[in-house]
Design an enzyme around this catalytic site. Structure first.
Site, PDB file in Angstrom:
ATOM      1  N   PRO A  10      -5.085  16.339 -31.383  1.00  0.00           N
ATOM      2  CA  PRO A  10      -5.809  15.317 -32.137  1.00  0.00           C
ATOM      3  C   PRO A  10      -6.830  15.851 -33.139  1.00  0.00           C
ATOM      4  O   PRO A  10      -7.552  16.813 -32.852  1.00  0.00           O
ATOM      5  CB  PRO A  10      -6.511  14.503 -31.048  1.00  0.00           C
ATOM      6  CG  PRO A  10      -6.468  15.349 -29.824  1.00  0.00           C
ATOM      7  CD  PRO A  10      -5.247  16.198 -29.946  1.00  0.00           C
ATOM      8  N   ASN A  11      -6.828  15.190 -34.273  1.00  0.00           N
ATOM      9  CA  ASN A  11      -7.780  15.416 -35.377  1.00  0.00           C
ATOM     10  C   ASN A  11      -7.513  16.668 -36.193  1.00  0.00           C
ATOM     11  O   ASN A  11      -8.166  16.873 -37.225  1.00  0.00           O
ATOM     12  CB  ASN A  11      -9.238  15.421 -34.876  1.00  0.00           C
ATOM     13  CG  ASN A  11      -9.625  14.093 -34.279  1.00  0.00           C
ATOM     14  OD1 ASN A  11      -9.445  13.056 -34.913  1.00  0.00           O
ATOM     15  ND2 ASN A  11     -10.113  14.097 -33.051  1.00  0.00           N
ATOM     16  N   ARG A  18     -13.304  17.841 -43.559  1.00  0.00           N
ATOM     17  CA  ARG A  18     -14.640  17.688 -42.961  1.00  0.00           C
ATOM     18  C   ARG A  18     -14.987  18.948 -42.161  1.00  0.00           C
ATOM     19  O   ARG A  18     -14.109  19.678 -41.728  1.00  0.00           O
ATOM     20  CB  ARG A  18     -14.652  16.477 -42.001  1.00  0.00           C
ATOM     21  CG  ARG A  18     -14.237  15.165 -42.630  1.00  0.00           C
ATOM     22  CD  ARG A  18     -15.317  14.542 -43.475  1.00  0.00           C
ATOM     23  NE  ARG A  18     -16.404  14.017 -42.673  1.00  0.00           N
ATOM     24  CZ  ARG A  18     -16.421  12.789 -42.117  1.00  0.00           C
ATOM     25  NH1 ARG A  18     -15.399  11.986 -42.303  1.00  0.00           N
ATOM     26  NH2 ARG A  18     -17.441  12.394 -41.407  1.00  0.00           N
ATOM     27  N   TYR A  23     -14.676  24.649 -39.036  1.00  0.00           N
ATOM     28  CA  TYR A  23     -13.225  24.837 -38.900  1.00  0.00           C
ATOM     29  C   TYR A  23     -12.566  25.543 -40.080  1.00  0.00           C
ATOM     30  O   TYR A  23     -11.366  25.790 -40.048  1.00  0.00           O
ATOM     31  CB  TYR A  23     -12.559  23.473 -38.666  1.00  0.00           C
ATOM     32  CG  TYR A  23     -12.992  22.839 -37.355  1.00  0.00           C
ATOM     33  CD1 TYR A  23     -12.674  23.436 -36.139  1.00  0.00           C
ATOM     34  CD2 TYR A  23     -13.747  21.667 -37.333  1.00  0.00           C
ATOM     35  CE1 TYR A  23     -13.086  22.881 -34.937  1.00  0.00           C
ATOM     36  CE2 TYR A  23     -14.166  21.096 -36.136  1.00  0.00           C
ATOM     37  CZ  TYR A  23     -13.827  21.717 -34.940  1.00  0.00           C
ATOM     38  OH  TYR A  23     -14.231  21.168 -33.752  1.00  0.00           O
ATOM     39  N   ASN A  74      -2.435  24.428 -29.936  1.00  0.00           N
ATOM     40  CA  ASN A  74      -3.847  24.105 -30.120  1.00  0.00           C
ATOM     41  C   ASN A  74      -3.975  22.641 -29.710  1.00  0.00           C
ATOM     42  O   ASN A  74      -3.663  21.734 -30.493  1.00  0.00           O
ATOM     43  CB  ASN A  74      -4.293  24.302 -31.569  1.00  0.00           C
ATOM     44  CG  ASN A  74      -5.789  24.055 -31.721  1.00  0.00           C
ATOM     45  OD1 ASN A  74      -6.446  23.556 -30.798  1.00  0.00           O
ATOM     46  ND2 ASN A  74      -6.334  24.403 -32.877  1.00  0.00           N
ATOM     47  N   ALA A  77      -9.123  18.616 -28.818  1.00  0.00           N
ATOM     48  CA  ALA A  77     -10.033  18.095 -27.785  1.00  0.00           C
ATOM     49  C   ALA A  77      -9.338  17.883 -26.433  1.00  0.00           C
ATOM     50  O   ALA A  77     -10.004  17.922 -25.386  1.00  0.00           O
ATOM     51  CB  ALA A  77     -10.673  16.798 -28.267  1.00  0.00           C
ATOM     52  N   GLU A  98      -2.137  29.839 -26.043  1.00  0.00           N
ATOM     53  CA  GLU A  98      -3.162  28.867 -26.453  1.00  0.00           C
ATOM     54  C   GLU A  98      -3.906  29.427 -27.661  1.00  0.00           C
ATOM     55  O   GLU A  98      -4.220  30.614 -27.695  1.00  0.00           O
ATOM     56  CB  GLU A  98      -4.131  28.653 -25.288  1.00  0.00           C
ATOM     57  CG  GLU A  98      -5.283  27.714 -25.607  1.00  0.00           C
ATOM     58  CD  GLU A  98      -6.259  27.578 -24.426  1.00  0.00           C
ATOM     59  OE1 GLU A  98      -6.121  28.336 -23.437  1.00  0.00           O
ATOM     60  OE2 GLU A  98      -7.146  26.720 -24.511  1.00  0.00           O
ATOM     61  N   HIS A 100      -7.099  28.581 -30.608  1.00  0.00           N
ATOM     62  CA  HIS A 100      -8.179  27.761 -31.173  1.00  0.00           C
ATOM     63  C   HIS A 100      -8.703  28.423 -32.431  1.00  0.00           C
ATOM     64  O   HIS A 100      -8.821  29.664 -32.485  1.00  0.00           O
ATOM     65  CB  HIS A 100      -9.321  27.576 -30.174  1.00  0.00           C
ATOM     66  CG  HIS A 100      -8.882  26.827 -28.963  1.00  0.00           C
ATOM     67  ND1 HIS A 100      -8.638  25.469 -28.978  1.00  0.00           N
ATOM     68  CD2 HIS A 100      -8.574  27.251 -27.718  1.00  0.00           C
ATOM     69  CE1 HIS A 100      -8.222  25.104 -27.785  1.00  0.00           C
ATOM     70  NE2 HIS A 100      -8.163  26.159 -27.007  1.00  0.00           N
ATOM     71  N   ARG A 107     -19.652  27.643 -28.358  1.00  0.00           N
ATOM     72  CA  ARG A 107     -20.001  26.304 -28.851  1.00  0.00           C
ATOM     73  C   ARG A 107     -20.621  25.479 -27.708  1.00  0.00           C
ATOM     74  O   ARG A 107     -21.197  26.042 -26.785  1.00  0.00           O
ATOM     75  CB  ARG A 107     -18.744  25.654 -29.446  1.00  0.00           C
ATOM     76  CG  ARG A 107     -18.156  26.479 -30.593  1.00  0.00           C
ATOM     77  CD  ARG A 107     -17.005  25.798 -31.251  1.00  0.00           C
ATOM     78  NE  ARG A 107     -17.402  24.512 -31.829  1.00  0.00           N
ATOM     79  CZ  ARG A 107     -16.547  23.569 -32.245  1.00  0.00           C
ATOM     80  NH1 ARG A 107     -15.241  23.797 -32.161  1.00  0.00           N
ATOM     81  NH2 ARG A 107     -16.975  22.431 -32.739  1.00  0.00           N
TER      82      ARG A 107
END
Ligand code: CA2
Length: 146
Positions: A10-11, A18, A23, A74, A77, A98, A100, A107
């Site tokens: 998601p996103n 943004r 990112y 990835n 969330a 995995e 990211h 973070r």
């Protein structure tokens, strides 16, 4: 031909528009290009998929079991929340890498917990969009012929 499924949660479709300070400036389309270029270089077929929906990601993992030799994911969330995605990854024989964009351990503390890591053979994080190319190389190294 070896085939690697690259799954995005998601996103991630909002990348580049943004929060570039977190990112980076690459869009998901640019990341797909990076993956396809690395796939061409390595002689690997890349199936690149994005969904904002947990069930769609789970279906893609189940469908991958007959078509794919390794999974790069990835989960965005869902990394920090989804036992269902973890179970799906554990339910298929393919190796899992995995990935990211950010170093999730540097973070907010809630990002340090990854359910995906409990199903992953290896993790690449903190290298931005270039990490996807590293993840594909790692996945190819782990891939078992079908
Ligand atoms: O660092 C990563 O790759 C993440 O998986 C990205 C996720 C985040 O929830 C994870 O903790 C770490 C966020 C996906 C993209 O979210 C955006 C939010 C705003 C603008 C653009 C993208």
């Amino acid at each position: 031909m070896t085939s690697i499924l690259v799954l995005n949660g998601p996103n991630l479709n909002m990348l580049g528009s943004r929060e570039p300070e977190i990112y980076g400036t690459d869009s998901l389309t640019a990341i797909e290009r990076i993956c396809r270029e690395r796939g061409d270089h390595l002689g690997v077929d890349i199936e690149f998929l994005h969904s904002n929906h947990e069930g769609t990601l789970i279906d893609a993992i189940h469908n991958a079991s007959t078509r794919t030799d390794a999974i790069v994911i990835n989960a965005a969330a869902y990394t920090h929340t989804s036992v269902a995605l973890m179970d799906a990854l554990k339910s298929v024989p393919q190796p899992v890498v995995e990935i990211h964009l950010t170093n999730i351990h540097r973070r907010e503390s809630f990002r340090s917990r990854s359910y995906i890591s409990l199903a992953a053979d290896g993790v690449i994080l903190g290298f931005g969009a270039k990490g996807y190319a590293l993840a594909i190389e790692a996945a190819l190294g782990l891939a078992k012929p079908r």
